[in-house]
Design a protein around this motif. Structure first.
Motif, PDB file in Angstrom:
ATOM      1  N   GLU A  39       0.832  -1.193   0.000  1.00 29.02           N
ATOM      2  CA  GLU A  39       0.000   0.000   0.000  1.00 29.02           C
ATOM      3  C   GLU A  39       0.869   1.246   0.000  1.00 29.02           C
ATOM      4  O   GLU A  39       2.012   1.217   0.452  1.00 29.02           O
ATOM      5  CB  GLU A  39      -0.905   0.025   1.238  1.00 29.02           C
ATOM      6  N   ALA A  40       0.305   2.345  -0.475  1.00 27.22           N
ATOM      7  CA  ALA A  40       0.978   3.638  -0.431  1.00 27.22           C
ATOM      8  C   ALA A  40       0.374   4.441   0.707  1.00 27.22           C
ATOM      9  O   ALA A  40      -0.682   5.042   0.571  1.00 27.22           O
ATOM     10  CB  ALA A  40       0.815   4.380  -1.756  1.00 27.22           C
ATOM     11  N   GLY A  41       1.033   4.406   1.862  1.00 28.31           N
ATOM     12  CA  GLY A  41       0.596   5.167   3.023  1.00 28.31           C
ATOM     13  C   GLY A  41       1.754   5.950   3.583  1.00 28.31           C
ATOM     14  O   GLY A  41       2.913   5.561   3.419  1.00 28.31           O
ATOM     15  N   THR A  42       1.473   7.065   4.269  1.00 21.85           N
ATOM     16  CA  THR A  42       2.560   7.952   4.663  1.00 21.85           C
ATOM     17  C   THR A  42       2.734   8.089   6.172  1.00 21.85           C
ATOM     18  O   THR A  42       3.844   8.024   6.673  1.00 21.85           O
ATOM     19  CB  THR A  42       2.332   9.360   4.082  1.00 21.85           C
ATOM     20  N   ASP A  43       1.668   8.380   6.923  1.00 24.20           N
ATOM     21  CA  ASP A  43       1.778   8.703   8.354  1.00 24.20           C
ATOM     22  C   ASP A  43       2.722   9.877   8.547  1.00 24.20           C
ATOM     23  O   ASP A  43       3.459   9.948   9.536  1.00 24.20           O
ATOM     24  CB  ASP A  43       2.274   7.478   9.130  1.00 24.20           C
ATOM     25  N   ALA A  44       2.722  10.821   7.609  1.00 25.59           N
ATOM     26  CA  ALA A  44       3.679  11.928   7.651  1.00 25.59           C
ATOM     27  C   ALA A  44       3.062  13.141   6.964  1.00 25.59           C
ATOM     28  O   ALA A  44       1.848  13.216   6.786  1.00 25.59           O
ATOM     29  CB  ALA A  44       4.991  11.507   6.990  1.00 25.59           C
ATOM     30  N   LEU A  45       3.896  14.085   6.569  1.00 26.40           N
ATOM     31  CA  LEU A  45       3.460  15.350   6.004  1.00 26.40           C
ATOM     32  C   LEU A  45       2.554  15.120   4.796  1.00 26.40           C
ATOM     33  O   LEU A  45       2.968  14.531   3.791  1.00 26.40           O
ATOM     34  CB  LEU A  45       4.676  16.187   5.594  1.00 26.40           C
ATOM     35  N   ALA A  46       1.326  15.588   4.902  1.00 23.34           N
ATOM     36  CA  ALA A  46       0.321  15.318   3.872  1.00 23.34           C
ATOM     37  C   ALA A  46       0.799  15.779   2.499  1.00 23.34           C
ATOM     38  O   ALA A  46       1.459  16.801   2.355  1.00 23.34           O
ATOM     39  CB  ALA A  46      -0.987  16.021   4.231  1.00 23.34           C
ATOM     40  N   GLY A  47       0.443  15.001   1.479  1.00 23.96           N
ATOM     41  CA  GLY A  47       0.760  15.369   0.104  1.00 23.96           C
ATOM     42  C   GLY A  47       2.195  15.088  -0.259  1.00 23.96           C
ATOM     43  O   GLY A  47       2.504  14.164  -1.027  1.00 23.96           O
ATOM     44  N   PHE A  48       3.108  15.858   0.285  1.00 30.07           N
ATOM     45  CA  PHE A  48       4.516  15.724  -0.052  1.00 30.07           C
ATOM     46  C   PHE A  48       5.056  14.345   0.306  1.00 30.07           C
ATOM     47  O   PHE A  48       5.881  13.773  -0.415  1.00 30.07           O
ATOM     48  CB  PHE A  48       5.333  16.801   0.666  1.00 30.07           C
ATOM     49  N   ALA A  49       4.624  13.791   1.435  1.00 27.04           N
ATOM     50  CA  ALA A  49       5.145  12.492   1.863  1.00 27.04           C
ATOM     51  C   ALA A  49       4.689  11.381   0.933  1.00 27.04           C
ATOM     52  O   ALA A  49       5.424  10.404   0.736  1.00 27.04           O
ATOM     53  CB  ALA A  49       4.720  12.199   3.295  1.00 27.04           C
ATOM     54  N   LEU A  50       3.499  11.493   0.348  1.00 28.44           N
ATOM     55  CA  LEU A  50       3.067  10.447  -0.576  1.00 28.44           C
ATOM     56  C   LEU A  50       3.935  10.452  -1.828  1.00 28.44           C
ATOM     57  O   LEU A  50       4.287   9.380  -2.355  1.00 28.44           O
ATOM     58  CB  LEU A  50       1.599  10.618  -0.958  1.00 28.44           C
ATOM     59  N   GLU A  51       4.298  11.631  -2.304  1.00 31.68           N
ATOM     60  CA  GLU A  51       5.201  11.692  -3.454  1.00 31.68           C
ATOM     61  C   GLU A  51       6.495  10.938  -3.141  1.00 31.68           C
ATOM     62  O   GLU A  51       6.991  10.163  -3.969  1.00 31.68           O
ATOM     63  CB  GLU A  51       5.502  13.150  -3.788  1.00 31.68           C
ATOM     64  N   ARG A  52       7.018  11.134  -1.947  1.00 31.18           N
ATOM     65  CA  ARG A  52       8.252  10.449  -1.572  1.00 31.18           C
ATOM     66  C   ARG A  52       8.020   8.963  -1.371  1.00 31.18           C
ATOM     67  O   ARG A  52       8.879   8.135  -1.728  1.00 31.18           O
ATOM     68  CB  ARG A  52       8.820  11.072  -0.285  1.00 31.18           C
ATOM     69  N   GLU A  53       6.872   8.600  -0.810  1.00 31.70           N
ATOM     70  CA  GLU A  53       6.569   7.186  -0.601  1.00 31.70           C
ATOM     71  C   GLU A  53       6.585   6.430  -1.923  1.00 31.70           C
ATOM     72  O   GLU A  53       7.119   5.311  -2.014  1.00 31.70           O
ATOM     73  CB  GLU A  53       5.206   7.034   0.077  1.00 31.70           C
ATOM     74  N   LEU A  54       6.031   7.031  -2.961  1.00 32.47           N
ATOM     75  CA  LEU A  54       6.012   6.376  -4.268  1.00 32.47           C
ATOM     76  C   LEU A  54       7.422   6.268  -4.844  1.00 32.47           C
ATOM     77  O   LEU A  54       7.772   5.252  -5.468  1.00 32.47           O
ATOM     78  CB  LEU A  54       5.093   7.134  -5.223  1.00 32.47           C
ATOM     79  N   GLU A  55       8.238   7.300  -4.636  1.00 34.23           N
ATOM     80  CA  GLU A  55       9.634   7.214  -5.087  1.00 34.23           C
ATOM     81  C   GLU A  55      10.365   6.081  -4.366  1.00 34.23           C
ATOM     82  O   GLU A  55      11.173   5.363  -4.980  1.00 34.23           O
ATOM     83  CB  GLU A  55      10.338   8.546  -4.833  1.00 34.23           C
ATOM     84  N   LEU A  56      10.097   5.903  -3.089  1.00 29.62           N
ATOM     85  CA  LEU A  56      10.761   4.838  -2.334  1.00 29.62           C
ATOM     86  C   LEU A  56      10.256   3.460  -2.740  1.00 29.62           C
ATOM     87  O   LEU A  56      11.015   2.485  -2.705  1.00 29.62           O
ATOM     88  CB  LEU A  56      10.565   5.064  -0.838  1.00 29.62           C
ATOM     89  N   ASP A  57       8.987   3.357  -3.113  1.00 30.59           N
ATOM     90  CA  ASP A  57       8.497   2.083  -3.635  1.00 30.59           C
ATOM     91  C   ASP A  57       9.264   1.691  -4.897  1.00 30.59           C
ATOM     92  O   ASP A  57       9.608   0.513  -5.090  1.00 30.59           O
ATOM     93  CB  ASP A  57       7.004   2.180  -3.947  1.00 30.59           C
ATOM     94  N   VAL A  58       9.548   2.665  -5.750  1.00 28.06           N
ATOM     95  CA  VAL A  58      10.354   2.395  -6.942  1.00 28.06           C
ATOM     96  C   VAL A  58      11.773   2.019  -6.537  1.00 28.06           C
ATOM     97  O   VAL A  58      12.371   1.082  -7.087  1.00 28.06           O
ATOM     98  CB  VAL A  58      10.349   3.615  -7.885  1.00 28.06           C
TER      99      VAL A  58
END
Length: 669
Positions: A571-590
């Motif tokens: 899943e793509a979940g953040t538990d962190a800074l809204a919006g910006f953290a999801l962008e980073r989460e997706l980069e880390l999934d890659v």
């Protein structure tokens, strides 16, 4: 005279403390003015203020948040207008790292030093230094200084604060201070000029003996905030007068994870009417006779609205998320009443926000209990809350770290009977494989997956759940039989994983004084005070362990790859800074080795399917709800293009990210 305004003559007797509240140090005088710190209405700590014989103002601040929390002693000297001349801070920060901060203003030169900064500057006029260390000591001083200087004051090291009087009640006046955060910071000042209360979504600080007034103050503050939100909707939410056409877009088919170039997507109301190969755009309509509003995509990528599967919704997050193309979030722990009220405001068009899907949270009482009103210790209590959540529209229950292990199978059985998913942390005394066998459908946070292979670490409701993984995670062999057996268990039980990699990247890799890796692409766009907070670092790194911490994070990425490769849903979940953290989460999934198109798929159609909304959301299909994101680039090939959101549509309403960013003091792209 100033300190007389900030202090009362003596403090009331302090009652016995609950087990989770740390004891007050002996060096806090009995005459100090005391404040109670509450988390979601439950005692969590204290704040004390007193004047020493040297004339300086002293304060002490601490609270316990699941074994974390600051313990800060502050000494301040100010001028006649409440502007600090010197500040000394000693103690520890939220993550228990040493916190030492100093500031001085002498001869027109300001100097400051903390674990993230060592700076100085010439000061031409009045300027207020805001400390990096977390403490409420400066709130009343800043209000007094702003009042003395006409409601506007330069901040050190940078920025500007402005003051607005919001509402006056018999016991206190509510002020809004802008310039410290994404939007106004609220503080209640008593009639004598002293701090009366600070009311937030998670945490409330109120003068001791005035706890009964906290709810009244909270309601008055909510009304003020609501007026701001209604005005934001008027300015930021653009509802088309007729149909809306995205012309010549590259549409991401989230079900097949493929890009379909040159397509038109027509929206009417809050539904997608058609998805067809590109045709000539219709002629512009007369404004007095609206027909079709055309958005020329010019080959840009059109995605389904993104999901953040791990949120804790609070003020401003709706704007931050929509600016990043996030149109749906799953809230995994919150104040149930506050969250429901927010959802109602969003649905009525009274607040800018995403779709919110709710998970019911519960924990067990104790010194490391989670920030929740739902604390259960018996099967009867646990079953009551499972049924309550099922009866009130929640889609799952989330279990936390201090829950009794013997309650897990009881909760899981009842939750499944009521049609709810079960997810959470791994309760202390258990391991991830045991929770899966007891009924977990999903696990939050990659550290709990790593702890499954550190079987001597049994107490996982305190800081050890972070430090043990940071120090020893690098030693886990990802190809070992133990790891492969666990991966097979996850796959066979159809367990989904919410690893929140961006949280642990920051926790293990952020260092004081350095820009955190996840914020590097956008750091200069953030408000100055937000940037300063990001320079504080995160989890303390013992001497000689820097490389080990970095290697342990790489092992986290490897573990996520092993699980994805075996067919375990991520899943793509953040538990962190809204919006910006999801962008980073997706980069880390890659970075973890998941192919880029599949990463976009898991953040759209995959997320919608997990929460049972794939017939309405997660794909650009005729008849689906109109949640879409236009991106200037191709994130299906270059995941970082996800940061280039041009336009967001949520429920048929159009949002311009540049407008949303400016609203919160973020520099637009």
């Amino acid at each position: 005279m100033l300190f007389a305004l900030l202090l009362l003559a003596a403090a009331a007797n302090v009652p016995a403390l609950p087990s989770n509240v740390p004891a007050l140090p002996d060096d806090v005088p009995k005459t100090a003015q005391m404040y109670d710190v509450q988390m979601l209405g439950k005692p969590a700590g204290q704040f004390a203020v007193w004047q020493a014989p040297d004339g300086k103002l002293h304060s002490f601040f601490q609270y316990n948040d699941r074994g974390r929390g600051p313990k800060i002693h502050t000494t301040v000297a100010v001028d006649s207008s409440s502007v600090p001349l010197s500040i000394q801070i000693e103690g520890n920060d939220y993550m228990k790292d040493a916190a030492r901060e100093t500031f001085s203003l002498e001869g027109g030169t300001a100097r400051w030093k903390n674990k993230g900064e060592d700076g100085s500057t010439r000061v031409a006029g009045p300027a207020f230094y805001t400390a990096m260390a977390e403490s409420p000591f400066e709130a009343p001083l800043l209000v007094q200084a702003l009042r003395a200087h006409g409601g506007r004051l330069a901040l050190l090291p940078g920025g500007e604060a402005r003051l607005t009087k919001v509402v006056t009640r018999p016991e206190a006046t509510l002020y809004a201070v802008t310039g410290l955060d994404f939007s106004p910071s609220y503080v209640w000042i008593g009639n004598a000029g002293e701090l009366f209360a600070q009311v937030g979504g998670w945490m409330t600080l109120v003068k001791h003996g005035e706890e009964a007034r906290a709810e009244e103050l909270k309601e008055a503050q909510k009304q003020a905030r609501s007026a701001l939100e209604v005005d934001r909707v008027r300015r930021l939410a653009h509802k088309p007068k007729g149909k809306l056409l995205f012309h010549d877009a590259a549409v991401f088919d989230s079900e097949t994870a493929r890009l379909q170039p040159h397509h038109d997507v027509l929206i009417e109301g809050n539904r997608i009417v058609s998805v067809t190969p590109t045709r000539p755009a219709p002629a512009p309509q007369n404004a007095s006779a609206p027909g079709v509003e055309v958005i020329e995509a010019n080959g840009k990528t059109l995605l389904p609205g993104l999901f953040d599967m791990h949120a804790h919704v609070s003020d401003d997050q709706g704007i931050l998320n929509l600016a990043a193309g996030v149109t749906s979030v799953r809230d995994l722990a919150n104040d149930n009443d506050e969250l429901y009220a927010r959802i109602q405001r969003i649905e009525r068009g009274q607040e800018v926000g995403t779709r919110i899907f709710r998970a019911g949270f519960m924990d067990g009482p104790g010194p490391f209990q989670g920030p929740t009103k739902v604390l259960v210790a018996t099967p009867e209590e646990a079953l009551h809350w499972v049924d309550w959540y099922a009866d009130h529209g929640f889609i799952q229950v989330k279990l936390y770290s201090s829950l009794k292990p013997e309650l897990v199978p009881i909760i899981a059985e009842e939750a499944h009977r009521r049609g709810l998913r079960v997810s959470g942390h791994i309760p202390s005394g258990m391991f991830a494989d045991e929770c899966i066998r007891d009924g977990y459908d999903e696990i939050q946070h990659v550290n709990f997956l790593m702890l499954n292979f550190l079987r001597d670490v049994k107490e996982t409701n305190g800081r050890q759940r972070f430090t043990a993984v940071a120090e020893r995670g690098a030693g886990i062999d990802m190809r070992s039989p133990e790891v492969q057996k666990f991966v097979e268990l996850l796959r066979d039980r159809h367990t989904t994983l919410d690893p929140t990699l961006s949280v642990f990247e920051n926790m293990l890799l952020a260092r004081p004084g350095a820009v955190p890796p996840g914020l590097a692409p956008l750091f200069d766009r953030l408000p100055v005070q937000i940037r300063r907070g990001a320079l504080a670092g995160d989890l303390p790194v013992p001497e000689g362990m820097d490389g080990r911490y970095r290697e342990s994070f790489q092992h986290m990425l490897q573990l996520v790859h092993e699980m994805w490769q075996a067919g375990v849903p991520i899943e793509a979940g953040t538990d962190a800074l809204a919006g910006f953290a999801l962008e980073r989460e997706l980069e880390l999934d890659v970075a973890a080795g998941i192919p880029t198109p599949q990463v976009l798929q898991l953040a759209t159609f995959g997320a919608a399917r997990i929460i049972g909304q794939d017939s309405q959301l997660g794909a650009i299909r005729q008849g689906r709800l109109a949640d879409l994101v236009l991106v200037d680039g191709d994130p299906s090939q270059h995941i970082s293009d996800i940061r280039k959101v041009v336009l967001t549509v949520k429920d048929g309403v159009v949002y311009n990210p540049a407008e949303l960013d400016r609203e919160l003091g973020v520099r637009p792209l």
